[in-house]
Design a protein around this motif. Structure first.
Motif, PDB file in Angstrom:
ATOM      1  N   ASP A  61      38.976  42.731  44.192  1.00 46.78           N
ATOM      2  CA  ASP A  61      39.703  43.237  43.027  1.00 46.78           C
ATOM      3  C   ASP A  61      40.176  42.112  42.119  1.00 46.78           C
ATOM      4  O   ASP A  61      40.570  41.037  42.589  1.00 46.78           O
ATOM      5  N   ASP A  62      40.137  42.391  40.837  1.00 48.87           N
ATOM      6  CA  ASP A  62      40.807  41.559  39.840  1.00 48.87           C
ATOM      7  C   ASP A  62      41.940  42.388  39.257  1.00 48.87           C
ATOM      8  O   ASP A  62      41.712  43.240  38.391  1.00 48.87           O
ATOM      9  N   PRO A  63      43.183  42.168  39.697  1.00 50.01           N
ATOM     10  CA  PRO A  63      44.300  42.980  39.208  1.00 50.01           C
ATOM     11  C   PRO A  63      44.535  42.848  37.711  1.00 50.01           C
ATOM     12  O   PRO A  63      45.135  43.731  37.096  1.00 50.01           O
ATOM     13  N   ASN A  64      44.062  41.744  37.118  1.00 45.56           N
ATOM     14  CA  ASN A  64      44.310  41.481  35.696  1.00 45.56           C
ATOM     15  C   ASN A  64      43.098  41.769  34.809  1.00 45.56           C
ATOM     16  O   ASN A  64      43.069  41.359  33.644  1.00 45.56           O
ATOM     17  N   ALA A  65      42.113  42.468  35.339  1.00 46.41           N
ATOM     18  CA  ALA A  65      40.843  42.615  34.619  1.00 46.41           C
ATOM     19  C   ALA A  65      41.027  43.213  33.229  1.00 46.41           C
ATOM     20  O   ALA A  65      40.524  42.665  32.239  1.00 46.41           O
ATOM     21  N   GLU A  66      41.726  44.324  33.131  1.00 50.37           N
ATOM     22  CA  GLU A  66      41.857  44.978  31.831  1.00 50.37           C
ATOM     23  C   GLU A  66      42.715  44.155  30.874  1.00 50.37           C
ATOM     24  O   GLU A  66      42.369  44.002  29.697  1.00 50.37           O
ATOM     25  N   PRO A 122      39.911  47.275  46.418  1.00 45.74           N
ATOM     26  CA  PRO A 122      39.912  46.327  47.543  1.00 45.74           C
ATOM     27  C   PRO A 122      40.946  45.236  47.338  1.00 45.74           C
ATOM     28  O   PRO A 122      41.604  45.165  46.296  1.00 45.74           O
ATOM     29  N   LYS A 123      41.061  44.378  48.317  1.00 45.00           N
ATOM     30  CA  LYS A 123      42.003  43.270  48.202  1.00 45.00           C
ATOM     31  C   LYS A 123      41.594  42.359  47.063  1.00 45.00           C
ATOM     32  O   LYS A 123      40.406  42.231  46.723  1.00 45.00           O
ATOM     33  N   ALA A 124      42.579  41.726  46.456  1.00 44.04           N
ATOM     34  CA  ALA A 124      42.303  40.818  45.345  1.00 44.04           C
ATOM     35  C   ALA A 124      41.756  39.493  45.859  1.00 44.04           C
ATOM     36  O   ALA A 124      42.077  39.055  46.967  1.00 44.04           O
ATOM     37  N   LEU A 127      32.224  49.709  32.654  1.00 40.71           N
ATOM     38  CA  LEU A 127      32.616  50.299  33.934  1.00 40.71           C
ATOM     39  C   LEU A 127      32.599  49.190  34.976  1.00 40.71           C
ATOM     40  O   LEU A 127      31.542  48.634  35.270  1.00 40.71           O
ATOM     41  N   LEU A 128      33.753  48.863  35.525  1.00 43.88           N
ATOM     42  CA  LEU A 128      33.872  47.843  36.567  1.00 43.88           C
ATOM     43  C   LEU A 128      33.963  48.545  37.916  1.00 43.88           C
ATOM     44  O   LEU A 128      34.909  49.299  38.157  1.00 43.88           O
ATOM     45  N   VAL A 129      32.986  48.296  38.780  1.00 45.22           N
ATOM     46  CA  VAL A 129      32.984  48.879  40.121  1.00 45.22           C
ATOM     47  C   VAL A 129      33.211  47.753  41.120  1.00 45.22           C
ATOM     48  O   VAL A 129      32.392  46.827  41.227  1.00 45.22           O
ATOM     49  N   GLU A 130      34.311  47.827  41.837  1.00 46.55           N
ATOM     50  CA  GLU A 130      34.709  46.766  42.774  1.00 46.55           C
ATOM     51  C   GLU A 130      34.348  47.155  44.206  1.00 46.55           C
ATOM     52  O   GLU A 130      34.878  48.128  44.751  1.00 46.55           O
ATOM     53  N   ALA A 131      33.452  46.396  44.810  1.00 50.66           N
ATOM     54  CA  ALA A 131      33.031  46.644  46.186  1.00 50.66           C
ATOM     55  C   ALA A 131      34.101  46.169  47.167  1.00 50.66           C
ATOM     56  O   ALA A 131      34.863  45.237  46.878  1.00 50.66           O
ATOM     57  N   ASP A 189      40.783  34.182  31.995  1.00 51.92           N
ATOM     58  CA  ASP A 189      40.990  34.545  33.398  1.00 51.92           C
ATOM     59  C   ASP A 189      42.389  34.091  33.809  1.00 51.92           C
ATOM     60  O   ASP A 189      42.651  32.883  33.852  1.00 51.92           O
ATOM     61  N   SER A 190      43.271  35.042  34.093  1.00 50.35           N
ATOM     62  CA  SER A 190      44.651  34.674  34.402  1.00 50.35           C
ATOM     63  C   SER A 190      45.066  34.984  35.835  1.00 50.35           C
ATOM     64  O   SER A 190      46.201  34.679  36.222  1.00 50.35           O
ATOM     65  N   TYR A 191      44.177  35.568  36.658  1.00 46.35           N
ATOM     66  CA  TYR A 191      44.585  35.869  38.030  1.00 46.35           C
ATOM     67  C   TYR A 191      44.445  34.619  38.895  1.00 46.35           C
ATOM     68  O   TYR A 191      43.343  34.196  39.225  1.00 46.35           O
TER      69      TYR A 191
END
Length: 433
Positions: A134-139, A173-175, A200-204, A346-348
């Protein structure tokens, strides 16, 4: 015996390329480690648009490549993938830019100009991005990038952006900081190529091929006609099975990074159903085009766009080169060299504006170009399209990513070659039926 691809856990760092040379840059777990020094700062607005570009091609001149870090760790076991993104470590990073300051690296206008892409188009098309974790800051980070370059808002609220887990829900998922950097690169490159496209971002759940493959299938189920995959791992004898389970989607353009380790083949770029995307060094010049490109890589190998002959995947009918009995990588290419890299936010666990590269940049960019060209034919494998329109591409004729025989598999020349395939976009005509 079941394949290790199906039954292993992702932990630590290992050589994921089998017989391939290991990458020429350190494997690091977190993009947070990238804040090392600051030799190239963001530049005033109105200055040369690509301040990171004054770098002689290593393939052409033997000059030293810029210092970089990989964003993702090498997988510990077979069956796990690594993202194909690298970051400049000699670039000053910043969470915010001062007045009249623009980010280092190429932005959307540069790429649209270099590849003759329309500034409009792609409305109603959805490009899916497949990544692990996961990227919690994606949006939020996507919003910063698009605002900087005057691109239309792309948010959950306005229906342009959507993030889901591999099951289509919101149990993310976990970041992971490294993969978060990859996600930032991916969504920014789709935005640069196709500003009107939905994302559409799909996180495996993990970097296991089964999880990533399930995410590909989820994206297609949700209606995406363009699916980008910026990761790769070593080939194995189960690849043909994975092809049928995850990548055989008629009517869907699936792009995959060719790799960042120079000459040698990764999976799933080797899949016969995908467009394998290589990488170039891109520079402004005084030519009629206004730009020139060479292979990203050096004759010494070890770093640069991947290419070569698959060990396991069958050759698709549209590939006519005679040096490989099986699938040849790559098909097309676009800019990937971090020395002529891309501005990304990219800030995460990272420091904001960065210059990123790797074939993780070229795969989502080409997915965006496919989207600009329009929906594929319902029964088509869009990877075949460039082979019927080769004259509509920029032929890359200089540079190499290693030493090999036959030489076209690692050295550019007139017509098809391994590192850049048939060439780079010259408008969208090569990406239509």
């Amino acid at each position: 015996m079941p394949s290790l691809r199906k039954n292993t856990a992702d932990s630590g760092r290992a050589d994921r390329t089998g017989g391939l040379a290991r990458r020429g840059v350190p494997a690091l777990l977190s993009a947070a480690t990238l804040a090392i020094g600051g030799l190239i700062a963001a530049v005033p607005a109105g200055a040369a648009p690509a301040p990171v570009a004054p770098h002689a091609s290593p393939a052409a001149s033997g000059s030293t490549a810029v210092p970089t870090h990989r964003l993702c760790a090498e997988p510990a076991k077979p069956g796990y993938m690594a993202c194909n993104a690298v970051a400049r470590t000699d670039v000053k990073q910043s969470l915010a830019l001062g007045r009249h300051i623009t980010p280092s690296g190429f932005g959307p206008a540069d790429l649209q100009g270099a590849y003759k892409l329309p500034k409009t188009g792609g409305s109603g098309q959805t490009v899916a991005i497949i990544d692990a974790y996961d990227d919690p800051n994606a949006e939020k980070d996507l919003g910063t990038y698009r605002k900087q370059y005057g691109l239309p808002d792309c948010t959950t609220a306005n229906g342009c952006f959507k993030k889901v887990d591999q099951n289509g829900g919101t149990k993310y998922p976990k970041a992971d900081a490294g993969w978060a950097g990859e996600i930032s690169l991916d969504v920014d490159m789709v935005s640069a190529a196709c500003p009107q496209c939905h994302i559409l971002l799909v996180e495996a759940n993990s970097a296991n091929m089964d999880d990533l493959g399930a995410a590909v299938n989820r994206a297609v189920t949700m209606g995406a006609k363009f699916v980008s995959n910026s990761y790769g791992g070593g080939e194995d004898s189960t690849d043909a099975t994975s092809d049928e389970k995850y990548f055989k989607h008629p009517g869907v353009a699936i792009t995959v990074s060719s790799g960042d380790s120079g000459y040698g083949v990764e999976y799933p770029a080797a899949s016969q159903y995908v467009t394998a995307v290589g990488g170039t060094s891109l520079k402004k010049d005084s030519s009629t085009r206004g730009w020139s490109e060479s292979v990203w890589g050096t004759k010494a190998g070890g770093e640069g766009a991947g290419s070569g002959c698959s060990q396991y995947d069958a050759k698709p009918s549209w590939q006519k080169d005679t040096g490989c009995a099986k699938r040849t990588v790559a098909d097309v290419a676009s800019v990937a060299d971090p020395a002529t890299g891309l501005a990304v936010y990219d800030s995460y666990q990272a420091s904001g504006w960065n210059v990123y590269g790797g074939t993780s940049a070229s795969a989502p960019f080409i997915a965006g170009v496919y989207a600009l060209a329009g929906a594929p034919g319902a029964s088509d494998t869009p990877a075949s399209y460039p082979y019927t329109h080769a004259s509509a591409l920029n032929d890359v004729t200089s540079g190499a990513n290693g030493s090999c025989s036959p030489s076209y598999l690692c050295t550019a020349g007139n017509g098809y070659d391994g590192p850049t395939g048939l060439g780079t976009p010259n408008g969208t005509a090569a990406f239509t039926k």
